[in-house]
Design an enzyme around this catalytic site. Sequence first.
Site, PDB file in Angstrom:
ATOM      1  N   THR A  99       0.859  -1.188   0.000  1.00 23.44           N
ATOM      2  CA  THR A  99       0.000   0.000   0.000  1.00 23.44           C
ATOM      3  C   THR A  99       0.897   1.239   0.000  1.00 23.44           C
ATOM      4  O   THR A  99       1.710   1.423   0.916  1.00 23.44           O
ATOM      5  CB  THR A  99      -0.897   0.007   1.249  1.00 23.44           C
ATOM      6  OG1 THR A  99      -1.668  -1.201   1.238  1.00 23.44           O
ATOM      7  CG2 THR A  99      -1.814   1.218   1.266  1.00 23.44           C
ATOM      8  N   ASN A 153      -9.503   1.798   2.370  1.00 21.24           N
ATOM      9  CA  ASN A 153      -9.232   1.636   3.808  1.00 21.24           C
ATOM     10  C   ASN A 153      -9.761   2.826   4.603  1.00 21.24           C
ATOM     11  O   ASN A 153     -10.280   2.659   5.710  1.00 21.24           O
ATOM     12  CB  ASN A 153      -7.731   1.466   4.055  1.00 21.24           C
ATOM     13  CG  ASN A 153      -7.294   0.022   3.838  1.00 21.24           C
ATOM     14  OD1 ASN A 153      -8.125  -0.827   3.528  1.00 21.24           O
ATOM     15  ND2 ASN A 153      -6.023  -0.254   3.993  1.00 21.24           N
ATOM     16  N   LEU A 178     -19.834  -1.855  10.886  1.00 18.96           N
ATOM     17  CA  LEU A 178     -20.651  -1.025  11.771  1.00 18.96           C
ATOM     18  C   LEU A 178     -20.718  -1.675  13.146  1.00 18.96           C
ATOM     19  O   LEU A 178     -21.769  -1.702  13.768  1.00 18.96           O
ATOM     20  CB  LEU A 178     -22.062  -0.842  11.202  1.00 18.96           C
ATOM     21  CG  LEU A 178     -22.243   0.215  10.108  1.00 18.96           C
ATOM     22  CD1 LEU A 178     -23.720   0.374   9.767  1.00 18.96           C
ATOM     23  CD2 LEU A 178     -21.663   1.567  10.503  1.00 18.96           C
ATOM     24  N   GLY A 214      -7.609  -1.159  14.560  1.00 17.38           N
ATOM     25  CA  GLY A 214      -6.152  -1.273  14.663  1.00 17.38           C
ATOM     26  C   GLY A 214      -5.620  -2.069  13.496  1.00 17.38           C
ATOM     27  O   GLY A 214      -6.218  -2.073  12.422  1.00 17.38           O
ATOM     28  N   CYS A 259      -2.872  -1.885   8.883  1.00 13.70           N
ATOM     29  CA  CYS A 259      -3.278  -1.101   7.711  1.00 13.70           C
ATOM     30  C   CYS A 259      -4.044   0.179   8.044  1.00 13.70           C
ATOM     31  O   CYS A 259      -3.557   1.270   7.756  1.00 13.70           O
ATOM     32  CB  CYS A 259      -4.106  -1.971   6.768  1.00 13.70           C
ATOM     33  SG  CYS A 259      -3.132  -3.304   6.051  1.00 13.70           S
TER      34      CYS A 259
HETATM   35  P1  NAD Z   1       5.259  -7.371   6.718  1.00 13.81           P
HETATM   36  O1  NAD Z   1       6.072  -6.505   7.593  1.00 13.81           O
HETATM   37  O2  NAD Z   1       4.579  -8.564   7.288  1.00 13.81           O
HETATM   38  O3  NAD Z   1       6.142  -7.875   5.495  1.00 13.81           O
HETATM   39  C1  NAD Z   1       7.056  -7.094   4.823  1.00 13.81           C
HETATM   40  C2  NAD Z   1       8.245  -7.982   4.467  1.00 13.81           C
HETATM   41  O4  NAD Z   1       9.123  -7.249   3.612  1.00 13.81           O
HETATM   42  C3  NAD Z   1       9.062  -8.397   5.689  1.00 13.81           C
HETATM   43  O5  NAD Z   1       9.175  -9.816   5.709  1.00 13.81           O
HETATM   44  C4  NAD Z   1      10.414  -7.743   5.468  1.00 13.81           C
HETATM   45  O6  NAD Z   1      11.503  -8.500   5.968  1.00 13.81           O
HETATM   46  C5  NAD Z   1      10.445  -7.614   3.951  1.00 13.81           C
HETATM   47  N1  NAD Z   1      11.367  -6.595   3.446  1.00 13.81           N
HETATM   48  C6  NAD Z   1      11.542  -5.333   3.890  1.00 13.81           C
HETATM   49  N2  NAD Z   1      12.466  -4.706   3.159  1.00 13.81           N
HETATM   50  C7  NAD Z   1      12.880  -5.579   2.228  1.00 13.81           C
HETATM   51  C8  NAD Z   1      13.821  -5.519   1.175  1.00 13.81           C
HETATM   52  N3  NAD Z   1      14.510  -4.403   0.947  1.00 13.81           N
HETATM   53  N4  NAD Z   1      13.999  -6.595   0.403  1.00 13.81           N
HETATM   54  C9  NAD Z   1      13.297  -7.734   0.651  1.00 13.81           C
HETATM   55  N5  NAD Z   1      12.385  -7.848   1.624  1.00 13.81           N
HETATM   56  C10 NAD Z   1      12.189  -6.794   2.413  1.00 13.81           C
HETATM   57  O7  NAD Z   1       4.172  -6.418   6.049  1.00 13.81           O
HETATM   58  P2  NAD Z   1       2.776  -6.845   5.377  1.00 13.81           P
HETATM   59  O8  NAD Z   1       1.702  -6.870   6.391  1.00 13.81           O
HETATM   60  O9  NAD Z   1       3.005  -8.034   4.511  1.00 13.81           O
HETATM   61  O10 NAD Z   1       2.487  -5.562   4.470  1.00 13.81           O
HETATM   62  C11 NAD Z   1       3.227  -5.313   3.287  1.00 13.81           C
HETATM   63  C12 NAD Z   1       2.528  -4.206   2.520  1.00 13.81           C
HETATM   64  O11 NAD Z   1       1.220  -4.639   2.128  1.00 13.81           O
HETATM   65  C13 NAD Z   1       2.302  -2.926   3.312  1.00 13.81           C
HETATM   66  O12 NAD Z   1       2.415  -1.842   2.445  1.00 13.81           O
HETATM   67  C14 NAD Z   1       0.875  -3.063   3.802  1.00 13.81           C
HETATM   68  O13 NAD Z   1       0.281  -1.833   4.055  1.00 13.81           O
HETATM   69  C15 NAD Z   1       0.223  -3.741   2.612  1.00 13.81           C
HETATM   70  N6  NAD Z   1      -0.975  -4.519   2.946  1.00 13.81           N
HETATM   71  C16 NAD Z   1      -1.028  -5.280   4.069  1.00 13.81           C
HETATM   72  C17 NAD Z   1      -2.156  -6.036   4.347  1.00 13.81           C
HETATM   73  C18 NAD Z   1      -2.238  -6.869   5.608  1.00 13.81           C
HETATM   74  O14 NAD Z   1      -3.361  -7.287   5.952  1.00 13.81           O
HETATM   75  N7  NAD Z   1      -1.147  -7.162   6.290  1.00 13.81           N
HETATM   76  C19 NAD Z   1      -3.249  -6.016   3.455  1.00 13.81           C
HETATM   77  C20 NAD Z   1      -3.160  -5.256   2.297  1.00 13.81           C
HETATM   78  C21 NAD Z   1      -2.024  -4.508   2.058  1.00 13.81           C
END
Ligand code: NAD
Length: 431
Positions: free
Chosen positions: A121, A208, A250, A257, A260
């Site tokens: 995101t 969101n 709702l 929390g 996201c």
């Molecule tokens: P997360 O922290 O669980 O995963 C991110 C991963 O990226 C980690 O494992 C980290 O080690 C890795 N990483 C960081 N820098 C790196 C690099 N330079 N090279 C390789 N790997 C690297 O985060 P997440 O919850 O998976 O979220 C990731 C993105 O997706 C965010 O932008 C979040 O907002 C979005 N998102 C999350 C969700 C959710 O429900 N968790 C849903 C939709 C969108």
Amino acid sequence: MNISIIGTGYVGLVTGTCFAELGNHIICADNDKSKIDMLNKGGVPIYEPGLESLIKKNVAGGRLEFISDISNAVKASDVIFICVGTPSTDDGSADLSAIEHVSREIAKHINSYKLIVEKSTVPVETGEWVKKTINEFKKSSAEFDVASNPEFWREGSAIDDFMKPDRVVIGVDNKKSEEILKELYGPLDTKIVVTNIKGAEIIKHASNSFLATKISFINALSNICDKTGADINAVAEGIGLDSRINTHFLKAGVGFGGSCFPKDIKAFIYIAEKLGYPFGLLKEVDKINELQKKNVVKKLKDLIWNLKGKVIGVWGIAFKPDTDDIRSAPAIDIIKMLLEEGVKIKAFDPVAMDRAKSELGDKITYCKDIYEAAASSDCVIVMTEWNEFKEIDWKKVKESMHQPVIFDGRNIYNPAKLKELGFKYCGIGRR
Ligand code: NAD
């Protein structure tokens, strides 16, 4: 297709596994070697229902592998999904340093045409920066496109949501990228919304923000119900059964929390401000959410008077049921506020205990179940609406508590029934 997923966290791991399940060859890469080692040994670093068996199946089928060498992941794939984290910084803007880092890595190792897809995101116009960065640091003449394909699934039902989405959004600036992504998502048989990259980036933040607005709206109403004696659950039903509004999101509670909503709202407010539009509505949504958590402490004082030295049992720590994710979980913020008031906390969560321990250390007592958390406490507070908290032995709970007081932070119990059993009950917008 040969696909690389850079960033194997919640989003990367679910996305990679589901694309493998659809028959693609997937390399999940991450610079956290311990995570990759764990996956290669058959472990799964996160709790998500159904994920472990799906990973096993696709690894065994030769469609899914895990590596920590990003360069090999880039070279071996035609499509690269960027799934790294984009956390909040102190001013609310999104920290895009991991996105920049990955863009440079891709530039360094690009060896043939690649479609680079933002799945993380990100604020509007990040796609431009990714393009600019790759062009600047690229050493080969290989061509590439950038696209945006935000993710909408919910933790706790991620696999099902991925496989049966309400829609898929793709932001592209040419036909070739559109066709690649349409082919990839073809097996899902869902509506695909095609727009430009900026449009897709905005859709994710807007989506969101809208959902968070619904939650803050109902939470604001819960305060009116508290003051008047109306029941927020009935009010929510009365509003939500209007199909123009619907009942989703709702549910009044202790605040939203997770990894996201809180961060995405702040990032959207920040980018809107930067673009010259102060998004006052969203600032209020954020403010209501913070207030909702503080109100819990205030209401507890009304229930059990002085907090100093009191024992409070906490049921649920994860930000929602069916996940071990405690990032920006209201429970964590509220526990910290209560600790400052001198409260002793005894907590239980069905799957988030290890993560809670790494966040809160020895500041609280970790219990083996809800009964142990309730024992000798002056109040039990429900922070997460886990299903298993719904059917319990109330007699056992009551006999073990110091005072039989239930603060139902998710409105999952019947107030009349609990009062009949001899409990003092307080919900969110209902008594
Ligand atoms: P997360 O922290 O669980 O995963 C991110 C991963 O990226 C980690 O494992 C980290 O080690 C890795 N990483 C960081 N820098 C790196 C690099 N330079 N090279 C390789 N790997 C690297 O985060 P997440 O919850 O998976 O979220 C990731 C993105 O997706 C965010 O932008 C979040 O907002 C979005 N998102 C999350 C969700 C959710 O429900 N968790 C849903 C939709 C969108």
